[in-house]
Scaffold this active site. Structure first.
Site, PDB file in Angstrom:
ATOM      1  N   ASP A 107      15.215  -6.575  94.256  1.00  0.00           N
ATOM      2  CA  ASP A 107      15.191  -6.938  95.675  1.00  0.00           C
ATOM      3  C   ASP A 107      15.791  -5.809  96.492  1.00  0.00           C
ATOM      4  O   ASP A 107      17.001  -5.548  96.425  1.00  0.00           O
ATOM      5  CB  ASP A 107      15.977  -8.236  95.900  1.00  0.00           C
ATOM      6  N   THR A 125       4.908 -20.926  98.865  1.00  0.00           N
ATOM      7  CA  THR A 125       3.560 -20.433  99.190  1.00  0.00           C
ATOM      8  C   THR A 125       3.451 -18.923  99.121  1.00  0.00           C
ATOM      9  O   THR A 125       2.349 -18.372  99.068  1.00  0.00           O
ATOM     10  CB  THR A 125       3.167 -20.875 100.611  1.00  0.00           C
TER      11      THR A 125
END
Length: 210
Positions: free
Chosen positions: A201, A109
């Site tokens: 990241d 999500t």
């Protein structure tokens, strides 16, 4: 651009950011430069702190000087990458207290899920700096700010090294009262929610994990 959004164009910040972006930059150097950029950003983001005048005695004579006044400060990193910005900011504002909010992004999500929160007991009486190197979707930052507001915090600034337009838009829509400071506003997010061109990241690069 939204007057609440501040993008730093200082040459030192931009030079250091270019090193962060390189995929060949190692963990030690990456971690150090994240701190250096955070310190430079903190210097500018605190320029509106209130001061008051006091009188002190120097070795030569009395002098009227300015000292910090108003609310005390707190730094709240969003775990884990936000930790990389804290120590350098504390060098400038050593009396600040530190809270921690742990959020991870659901890979399906892309919405934030809270897993940890520990804040100073007097957090509602402090000016708070929420810090995270990357502002991607904006979901985690918005959730962290919402949580702080529920604790009574009324003065919040968000510091990110790199931001995506989508993240800026999300935070500005959810929290129009919050000033956002970033060293770079990048192009967009890719299909995996990573900032483009970004730097990968930030958490993995700060702590040497994959």
């Amino acid at each position: 651009m939204n007057e609440k959004v501040h993008v730093f164009d200082h040459p030192l910040i931009q030079h250091k950011l270019s090193i962060l972006r390189k995929e060949t930059t190692g963990v030690k150097e990456f971690r150090e430069i994240v701190g250096e950029i955070a310190m430079l950003m903190c210097y500018d983001a605190t320029r509106d702190l209130k001061t008051r005048q006091i009188t002190i005695k120097t070795p030569v004579a009395e002098a009227k000087v300015r000292v910090l006044a108003g609310k005390k400060l707190a730094i709240v990193p969003i775990l884990r990458a936000g930790l990389g910005m804290v120590d350098a900011m504390l060098e400038l504002i050593p009396s600040a207290k530190v809270g921690h909010i742990g959020l991870y992004r659901d890979p399906e999500t892309l919405e934030p899920v809270e897993y940890y929160c520990k804040l100073p007991t007097d957090i509602d009486q402090r000016d708070v700096f929420v810090v995270d190197p990357m502002l991607a979707t904006g979901g985690s930052a918005s959730a962290a700010i919402t949580f702080l507001k529920k604790r009574g915090v009324t003065s919040i600034k968000l510091l990110n090294i790199i931001a995506a337009p989508e993240g800026i838009e999300r935070v500005a829509a959810d929290h129009p009262d919050v000033d956002i400071y970033c060293a770079a506003l990048d192009d967009c997010l890719n299909d995996h929610g990573y900032i483009v061109p970004g730097l990968g990241d930030a958490g993995d690069r700060i702590f040497g994990t994959k």
